[in-house]
Write a protein that holds these residues in place. Structure first.
Motif, PDB file in Angstrom:
ATOM      1  N   LEU A  85       0.827  -1.211   0.000  1.00 30.87           N
ATOM      2  CA  LEU A  85       0.000   0.000   0.000  1.00 30.87           C
ATOM      3  C   LEU A  85       0.861   1.260   0.000  1.00 30.87           C
ATOM      4  N   LEU A 546      -6.811  -2.558  -3.451  1.00 27.54           N
ATOM      5  CA  LEU A 546      -5.760  -1.878  -2.687  1.00 27.54           C
ATOM      6  C   LEU A 546      -6.342  -0.840  -1.738  1.00 27.54           C
ATOM      7  N   TYR A 547      -7.235  -0.007  -2.239  1.00 26.50           N
ATOM      8  CA  TYR A 547      -7.747   1.093  -1.431  1.00 26.50           C
ATOM      9  C   TYR A 547      -8.830   0.660  -0.447  1.00 26.50           C
ATOM     10  N   ARG A 551      -7.205  -2.527   3.253  1.00 27.12           N
ATOM     11  CA  ARG A 551      -7.227  -1.657   4.428  1.00 27.12           C
ATOM     12  C   ARG A 551      -8.316  -2.063   5.414  1.00 27.12           C
TER      13      ARG A 551
END
Length: 821
Positions: A85, A546-547, A551
Motif C-alpha cells: 500500500l 488496494l484502497y 485496508r
C-alpha cells in the motif's frame, strides 16, 4: 502440498525478501524529475516483487499448521501488505495517476498480468466467520420481525376462491402464449413445405437417389473430420486450449479443497493445544523461577541505590513506569549515566525554549519578506524532487526476517513431525512476560523502600521527579472529540433502528473476481505515442482491492498504512460501481450502510435529525467494524444548483455533518465511505474532492475487456463457447457498451428455451445484435465530458501539467538538435 514443501516455499520467500530489503535503501535518495522514468521503473519492479511475496505469505499462513510459525507469518503478511500500500501511494505520486502502465516491467521480469492481481488474504473472512454468522442471524431476525408489518401494509387481503381464480387465469394465459408460439412455428413449417410442393419435386431413380445421399453424407463426414483435424493441430501447436475434462477438473479441485480444509482443522487443533501450553508454561515459570527473579531484581536495585548514594551523596530518583521503570537502570549503564539521563531531559527542554526565543528574535530583525522568498524557492526545489517516503512497515519486516533467520531457518518440519509447538521457544517468550510482570511488582515495592531510605538516611521526604512538559501543536493539531448524542443507547438498539429505517442493509455476496476485465497491454506504447491511456477494468478491480479491501480487512494494516477514509467511483451507468461496493463488503465481511440522498428522503427531518442519523451511522460503523458507508448518486450532496423536482428531498442537508464525521476517523477505525456517481459534473468540484480522497475514473471497457466479458458471461450460464460463436466480432461490435449492457443482451438471448435448442442450433453472434441495438450505448460525448471533469480534479490537473512540461522539454531538445546540425 506437504509441510516440507511449505517450508521450502518459506525459505525461498525469505531469500526474495532479503533481496527486496537490500533494494529499499537506494529508494530513499531523492531523484531529479529528469530521471522520472527510471524512478518509476524501479518502484514498479519492487511493487510487483512485494505483490508476489504477499501471495506466497498468504498461502503459507493459510496452510501451515505449526502455531508459532503462523504467528510470525501473520506479522510478515500484514507488514508486506502494508508495504504494498505504501508503494502504491509512491507510484501515484510519481505517475500523478491512479493507474499505472506496468506492461514493460512485466515483460522484463518475465511475469504475466495474473501476477499483477492483488491477493486478498484468506484470513479476512476465515478468522471472523463466527462474528459474521452472529451478525447475519441478528439481521435476519430483525428483518423477519419487519416482514408482517410490510406485508399488511403492502398487499391487500384476498379471499381464497378469488386467489385461486386469479392463479388459474394467469396459468391459462401463460399456456395460451406458449401454444401460440408453437402454432406459429408449425404454420411456418407448413408454409415452407407448401412452397416446396408447389415448386415441384425432382424425381430420381433408385441409383441416382442413393448416389445423392452418399455424396451428401460423405461430404458431411469429411468436413467434420477436417474440422476435427484442424482443431487437433491447433491444439498441438498451442493456438487453441485443449478441451478440459470436467470430471477430472472437478475431482482435482475437490481433492485440493479437501486437503486445505483438513489442514485448517489441524490448525485449530494445534492452536488450542498451544493456548493451553501458554497458560501452563506461564504459571510454571511464575511458580518456579518467579521468586528467584524477584529477589535478584531487588538485590540489583538496592545495589544501584547504594552506588548512586556513594557517588552523588544522595539517593537517585526512581524512573516512572511509562518511561520504562527499572528497565532504564539495567540498560548496561552506570548509576551516574542513569542519573544524568533522568535529569538531562529537563535541561534539554530549557535549551530548546531558549533556542526558539533566539530564532524568533532573528526572524524579526532579518525581515519576513526575504525569508518568505527563500522558503518558497527551497520548497519548490524539494517538491520537484522525486522520492519515497520512509516506510513504517520496513522495521516490522526486518524484525520478522531476523526472527526467521535466528529461530526457524534451521528447524524443519522433520524435527516436529506432528507440527506441535516448540516448547523451548515458548519458554523463552513466556520468561520475558513473567519477568516484565515481576519487574512491575518489584518497582512498586522498591519505590516505597526508596522513600523509607530517604527518610532514614537523608532525612528528607520523597521528591517527585519533574518531567519535561510535552508541548503539543497548535489548535489545528489537536483532535476534537465527538460528542456522543446517544450515550444511553446500546449497540443492539442502534443496530435495530438502522435496519428498520433502511440505513443498514444486507449486502449481496459478490466476489471481487466476478468483476471481469482484462489488462491494458499497450499502456507503455500509448505513453510513447503521447496518447494518454485510459484505465481498464482490471486496473479498476486492482485499485478497489488496494484502497478498500486490504485496508478494511486487517486492523494491523489499517492502523499503520497511509490513511484513506473515502473513495469515489466515477463512471457511466452500467459499469459495475454498486457491484464493487458489494464486493468490498463481501471480501472483508463489512457492514453496508446506505446514506444515499434517495434513502434519506422523509427520514430524520430537521437539522438535529441529520446530525443524529450521521452520528448513529458512524458510531455503529466504528463499533461493528469493518464497515462501508455507501452513498449512491454522490453528486447530489454537492449540487451546484438543486433541481426543482429534488428540492423536497433536500439532498445537500447531509453535506456538513458528513465531512465532520469523516475527519474524526483515525488510523484503526476500519470505516470507509464509498460514493458512486455517473454525473459528477453537476457537483461542486471543491467540496466533492475534499470529501472523497481518492477518485477512481471508470471509462468504457476496451476491446480486451469486452472479449473477456462476452466469453466469461456466456460460460457462466453453463454454455461452452464453440467456433460458431465469433466472440471477437461481438467484442468489436459492442464498442461503447458497458458490462451491464452486455449482461442484459446475454440474459435476453439465452432464455431457457434457447439453451435447450443449443444442441441442434449452435449459438451465433448475430443473435445478440438485435438486443444490443435496443440498448443505448455510452456515446463519446458523454465519456469525453467525464474525462474533462476528471482532468479538473487535483490529481488530474497535476497529470495534465506534467504532460505539458514533458512536451515542452521534448520540443526544446528538438530545437537544440536542429541548431547543432
Amino acid at each position: 502440498m506437504s509441510e516440507g514443501a511449505y517450508q521450502r516455499l518459506w525459505d525461498s520467500s525469505h531469500v526474495t525478501l532479503q533481496e527486496l530489503l537490500d533494494q529499499e535503501q537506494p529508494l530513499l535518495e531523492p531523484v531529479s524529475p529528469r530521471e522520472r522514468q527510471s524512478f518509476q521503473y524501479r518502484l514498479s519492479s519492487i511493487y510487483l516483487s512485494y505483490l508476489g511475496l504477499m501471495r506466497r505469505f498468504d498461502t503459507l499462513y493459510d496452510q501451515m499448521v505449526q502455531p508459532q510459525k503462523r504467528r510470525l507469518l501473520r506479522r510478515l503478511l500484514d507488514s508486506v501488505a502494508g508495504r504494498v500500500l505504501e508503494l502504491k501511494d509512491d507510484l501515484v505520486r510519481a505517475d500523478l495517476s491512479e493507474y499505472h502502465c506496468l506492461d514493460r516491467v512485466l515483460q522484463d521480469l518475465k511475469l504475466t498480468p495474473a501476477d499483477l492481481e492483488v491477493p486478498i488474504p484468506k484470513y479476512f473472512l476465515l478468522e471472523q466467520s463466527t462474528i459474521l454468522k452472529e451478525r447475519e442471524l441478528m439481521l435476519a431476525e430483525i428483518l423477519s420481525r419487519m416482514e408482517p408489518v410490510t406485508a399488511k401494509g403492502g398487499f391487500p387481503e384476498m379471499h381464497r376462491t378469488e386467489a385461486i381464480i386469479l392463479l388459474q387465469r394467469a396459468e391459462r394465459a401463460r399456456q395460451g402464449r406458449l401454444r401460440a408460439t408453437f402454432m406459429r412455428e408449425i404454420r411456418k413449417e407448413e408454409e415452407r413445405d407448401r412452397k416446396i410442393r408447389e415448386d415441384g419435386w425432382h424425381k430420381f431413380n433408385q441409383n441416382e437417389a442413393a448416389i445423392t445421399v452418399q455424396k451428401v453424407w460423405k461430404g458431411y463426414l469429411q468436413r467434420k473430420r477436417t474440422q476435427q483435424d484442424r482443431r487437433t493441430e491447433m491444439e498441438f501447436i498451442g493456438m487453441l486450449p485443449s478441451p478440459p475434462s470436467q470430471v477430472e477438473n472437478a475431482g482435482v479441485s475437490y481433492q485440493a479443497g479437501l486437503g486445505e480444509d483438513i489442514r485448517r482443522i489441524h490448525q485449530m487443533e494445534k492452536e488450542e493445544e498451544f493456548q493451553l501450553a501458554m497458560v501452563k508454561t506461564h504459571d510454571a515459570l511464575k511458580e518456579t523461577e518467579g521468586p528467584d527473579m524477584k529477589e535478584k531484581l531487588k538485590e540489583q536495585i538496592r545495589q544501584w541505590f547504594i552506588e548512586c548514594h556513594a557517588l552523588t551523596g544522595r539517593f537517585p530518583d526512581y524512573p516512572d513506569e511509562p518511561r520504562g521503570g527499572s528497565y532504564l537502570i539495567f540498560a548496561d549503564k552506570t548509576p551516574e549515566q542513569v542519573k544524568m539521563e533522568l535529569e538531562a531531559q529537563i535541561q534539554e527542554s530549557k535549551k530548546k525554549d531558549q533556542e526558539k526565543n533566539k530564532e524568533k528574535e532573528k526572524e524579526k530583525k532579518e525581515g519576513k519578506q526575504k525569508k518568505g522568498k527563500n522558503e518558497k524557492t527551497r520548497k519548490g526545489e524539494a517538491d520537484t524532487m522525486l522520492k519515497v517516503w520512509p516506510s513504517r512497515f520496513i522495521p516490522v519486516i526486518h524484525a520478522g526476517h531476523e526472527e526467521y533467520m535466528s529461530v526457524w531457518k534451521s528447524q524443519y518440519g522433520s524435527i516436529y513431525p506432528k507440527q506441535s509447538f516448540d516448547a523451548e521457544t515458548l519458554r523463552v517468550e513466556k520468561r520475558k512476560e513473567v519477568e516484565h510482570e515481576i519487574r512491575i511488582q518489584v518497582d512498586e515495592l522498591m519505590r516505597q523502600e526508596l522513600k523509607s531510605l530517604r527518610l532514614a538516611v537523608d532525612r528528607e521526604e520523597g521528591r517527585p521527579l519533574k518531567h519535561p512538559k510535552k508541548k503539543t501543536g497548535k489548535k489545528a493539531g489537536k483532535k476534537k472529540k465527538e460528542k456522543d448524542l446517544t450515550p444511553n443507547r446500546s449497540v443492539d438498539s442502534l443496530f435495530e433502528e438502522l435496519v428498520v429505517f433502511g440505513f443498514l442493509r444486507k449486502s449481496e455476496r459478490v466476489a471481487l473476481k466476478d468483476y471481469i476485465g482484462d489488462y491494458l497491454y499497450l499502456g507503455s506504447v500509448l505513453n510513447l505515442a503521447n496518447k494518454l491511456p485510459m484505465p481498464s477494468l482490471f486496473d479498476i478491480r486492482q485499485n478497489v482491492a488496494l484502497y478498500g479491501i486490504l485496508r478494511l480487512g486487517s486492523p494491523d494494516i489499517h492502523s499503520m498504512a497511509p490513511l484513506i477514509r473515502s473513495i469515489l467511483l466515477v463512471g457511466p451507468s452500467g459499469m459495475g460501481k454498486k457491484m464493487l461496493v458489494k464486493a468490498v463488503c463481501t471480501e472483508t465481511g463489512a457492514n453496508l450502510f446506505d446514506l444515499s440522498p434517495g434513502n434519506l428522503q422523509g427520514k430524520y427531518p430537521g437539522k438535529m435529525g441529520v446530525q443524529m442519523i450521521v452520528h448513529i451511522v458512524f458510531k455503529v460503523a466504528r463499533l461493528l467494524q469493518p464497515s462501508v458507508i455507501w452513498i449512491g448518486n454522490a453528486e447530489k450532496n454537492f449540487y451546484k444548483r438543486v433541481p426543482k423536482e429534488e428540492k423536497e428531498m433536500d439532498p445537500k442537508r447531509i453535506k456538513k455533518d458528513l465531512t465532520k464525521a469523516l475527519r474524526l476517523l483515525s488510523p484503526g477505525d476500519r470505516v470507509m465511505l464509498i460514493g458512486t456517481t455517473d454525473q459528477p459534473q453537476l457537483a461542486e468540484m471543491r467540496g466533492l474532492c475534499r470529501t472523497y480522497e481518492r477518485i477512481l475514473f471508470m471509462p468504457r471497457p476496451d476491446y480486451a475487456s469486452r472479449y473477456v466479458l462476452w466469453r466469461q458471461m456466456i460460460e457462466a450460464r453453463g454454455i461452452q463457447v464453440t467456433q460458431n460463436l465469433d466472440i471477437s466480432a461481438l467484442a468489436k461490435v459492442s464498442d461503447g457498451y458497458t458490462p451491464g449492457h452486455i449482461l442484459q443482451a446475454i440474459h435476453s438471448v439465452l432464455t431457457e428455451r434457447r439453451v435447450l435448442q443449443l444442441s441442434k442450433r449452435p449459438l451465433v453472434a448475430s443473435e445478440f445484435l438485435g438486443h444490443l441495438a435496443k440498448l443505448g450505448p455510452v456515446y463519446r460525448e458523454e465519456e469525453e465530458s467525464l474525462k474533462d471533469w476528471y482532468f479538473k480534479t487535483p490529481l488530474g490537473k497535476r497529470r495534465v501539467k506534467l504532460i505539458k512540461d514533458q512536451d515542452a522539454e521534448e520540443a526544446k531538445l528538438a530545437k537544440e538538435k536542429k541548431k547543432r546540425n
